[in-house]
Design an enzyme around this catalytic site. Structure first.
Site, PDB file in Angstrom:
ATOM      1  N   MET A  30       0.856  -1.193   0.000  1.00  0.00           N
ATOM      2  CA  MET A  30       0.000   0.000   0.000  1.00  0.00           C
ATOM      3  C   MET A  30       0.896   1.249   0.000  1.00  0.00           C
ATOM      4  SD  MET A  30      -3.458  -1.034   1.981  1.00  0.00           S
ATOM      5  CE  MET A  30      -2.954  -0.643   3.643  1.00  0.00           C
ATOM      6  N   GLY A  36      11.079  -3.194   5.446  1.00  0.00           N
ATOM      7  CA  GLY A  36      10.302  -4.436   5.422  1.00  0.00           C
ATOM      8  C   GLY A  36       9.858  -4.755   4.001  1.00  0.00           C
ATOM      9  N   HIS A  37       9.331  -3.743   3.294  1.00  0.00           N
ATOM     10  CA  HIS A  37       8.931  -3.950   1.901  1.00  0.00           C
ATOM     11  C   HIS A  37      10.142  -4.311   1.040  1.00  0.00           C
ATOM     12  CE1 HIS A  37       5.694  -1.075   3.292  1.00  0.00           C
ATOM     13  NE2 HIS A  37       4.965  -2.044   2.785  1.00  0.00           N
ATOM     14  N   GLY A 147       4.624  -9.882   4.226  1.00  0.00           N
ATOM     15  CA  GLY A 147       5.375  -9.771   5.469  1.00  0.00           C
ATOM     16  C   GLY A 147       4.735 -10.581   6.588  1.00  0.00           C
TER      17      GLY A 147
END
Lengths: 284, 284
Positions: A30, A36-37, A147
Site C-alpha cells: 500500500m 520491510g517492503h 510480510g
C-alpha cells in the site's frame, strides 16, 4: 523500471513475458515503503525473472475511514526505493481502475475472521481477500511475498490461495525491526521519535512473555503477567495479546499439539494502531 | 480424448499447451450430460484450440443433502458423449482431490444471494463461487461456457469474474429444450414421461406470461394471472415466479430502465426441483 497504471497494459506486458517462460514475483504493497517492503522485494528479485510491485491503498480493507484518510502516501520516494531495489514493474492503479463498479462480493474466512484482527477490524479480511484475488488474477504471479508482521493476513492469504487453488506460491518474509525492536510499518510514519520508543515497548513485552514461557510459566500466566506490565505503561493501550497457532490463529493454552506458535499483539500509541508478533515455536 | 483425475497432471498438460499459445475453453459440468451440455461443448470447440470439460458433483453447493445423494451419475455415458462432441480433456477429480481440507472460505454475493434461488437455496451460490474459482485457477481457461438455464448462477459467475478480475471470458449459452418445451436438465432423469409433461407446463405458463406482457398487461398482473393458473394445475408446485433484471436479478415492476429482462421460475414436480427462465427483453 516501468510504471504502469492500467490493468490492460500490465496484462499485455506480462503475457509476453510469460510466453517467454519468465517467472513472475509479486510484492503487493500500500506504498509508504520501508525496509520491510524492500526485504520482500529482495526475496522476489532473487527468486524470479521478473518482479512486479503493486502500490494500491485498498479502500475496502479499511474498516476505519479515518485510518484510510491518514494512511501515509509518498509515491515519488516509493518509486526511488523500488528502482534502487531492482524492481522491474510497478503497478499503481487508481481506485476506479481497481473497482470499476461497487464491490458486491464479500469473503468470509470463518474462524480467521472472528479472532484478533478479525474481531477488531470487521470486514478487513474480506477487503484483503478481494484485493489479493484481484492482484493474483491481474498479475498471475508464480510467487507472492507478504510480510510476517501481518501474520493473520498471511494466514488468510495462504488459506485463500490453497482453498481456491490459486496457482501461486505464497511466501512469508520475516519482520524487519528498528534498532529499538519496533516492527517496521508504514503507520510508524505517523509516530514521533518518543512515540516510537513507547511503541517498541510492545515488542519488549512480547520478548518477556517468550522468556517467561521458556522458563516454564504457563501461557495464561505469562499473558496475564505481560498484560499487567503493559497496563502500567503510559501511552501504550493494549487491544489484544494472545498466543495462537500461526496458521489458524486459534488461541492456545499450550504448545503441545501445535507446530507453529506465535504471540500476537495490537496496541494504540497516540491514536496510531500498531501490531506485532513473535514466533514461540516454528516449523522447520 | 484424455481423462484426467489429478490437478497436478491437468496443470502440467495445460501449461505446455498454453506456452504453445493454445487457447483453452472450459465447460464445467456435474455430469449426467444432455444436449444442453453438448451445446456448451460445441461452442467451446468452435472458439478454442483446446476444450476441457470437468465432471464434478460439487458437494458444497448442495444445500439439500438428499438432492446431492439423488443427483444422477452416469460417467461412462458422459465420456461417450464428450468423445462424440470432440472434447479434448475431461477432468474428473475426486471430492478429496478438490477439497483437500475442510472449506473455510465462504462467498457472499450480496443482493444476488437473497432473491430467487438465493432465497430458497441458502449457501448454494457460495459453493458455486468456490468451485468455479477453483476450476478457473486450476484450468486457467480463456473462455468458460455456462448454460443460461441457470440464469442466476450465470449472473453470480459473471459478477465473480469481473469483481475478482479473473482473466476469463464468461459466455452464457441459450437453453436447450425438449420438444414439449421442458428445459433440459440433468435432474429431468428423475422424472417419468408423464412428470416431464407436467414439468413442461412451467415453460408453457411462462410463455403465456410473456404474451400477456406483450399485449400490454402489467408485470404484476401477468405474474398473478400465471401464478393462479399454475396453482390450478395438479402436481406442479410453484416455488417462485418473478420478472427480474437478468444481470442483477432485481425484481422489476416494468422494463422501462432495464435492457435485459427475464421471467424466472422454480417449481417442484413429484419432489424434483426444476427451474426455468425466459427472456422478455435482451441486449443486442
Amino acid at each position: 523500471m516501468k510504471v504502469i497504471h492500467s490493468i490492460l497494459e500490465l496484462r499485455s506486458i506480462l503475457k509476453t513475458q510469460r510466453l517467454e517462460g519468465k517467472s513472475i514475483g509479486l510484492v503487493a504493497t500500500m506504498g509508504a515503503l520501508h525496509q520491510g517492503h524492500l526485504s520482500l522485494l529482495t526475496h522476489s528479485v532473487a527468486q524470479n525473472d521478473l518482479t512486479v510491485c503493486s502500490i494500491f491503498v485498498n479502500p475496502i480493507q479499511f474498516n476505519n475511514p479515518e485510518d484510510l484518510k491518514k494512511y501515509p502516501r509518498q509515491e515519488q520516494k516509493d518509486l526511488d526505493m523500488l528502482r534502487e531495489g531492482n524492481c522491474d514493474l510497478v503497478f499503481i492503479p487508481s481506485t476506479d481502475e481497481m473497482y470499476e463498479q461497487t464491490t458486491m462480493i464479500q469473503f468470509n474466512f470463518g474462524h480467521l475472521e472472528t479472532v484478533l484482527e478479525g474481531e477488531f477490524r470487521p470486514g478487513h479480511f474480506s477487503g484483503v481477500g478481494v484485493v489479493v484475488s484481484k492482484l493474483f488474477n491481474i498479475i498471475q504471479p508464480d510467487r507472492a511475498y507478504f510480510g510476517q508482521k501481518d501474520l493473520q493476513q498471511l494466514a488468510v492469504i495462504k488459506r485463500l490461495t490453497v482453498e481456491l487453488n490459486f496457482p501461486v506460491e505464497v511466501i512469508g518474509v520475516p519482520i524487519m525491526r528498528e534498532s529499538n525492536g519496533l516492527a517496521m510499518s508504514s503507520r510508524n510514519l505517523r509516530l514521533s521519535d518518543s512515540e516510537k520508543e513507547t511503541a517498541a515497548q510492545l515488542y519488549q513485552s512480547m520478548l518477556k512473555t517468550k522468556d517467561l514461557i521458556a522458563s516454564g510459566v504457563s501461557f495464561a500466566d505469562a499473558i496475564e503477567n505481560t498484560k499487567n506490565e503493559i497496563m502500567s505503561l503510559d501511552n501504550l493501550n493494549l487491544e489484544y495479546l494472545e498466543i495462537v497457532a500461526s496458521d489458524t490463529m486459534k488461541v492456545l493454552q499450550n504448545a503441545h499439539d501445535t507446530t507453529d506458535v506465535s504471540i500476537c499483539a495490537a496496541a494504540y500509541v497516540s491514536g496510531v494502531r500498531i501490531i506485532d508478533n513473535l514466533y514461540l515455536k516454528q516449523k522447520n
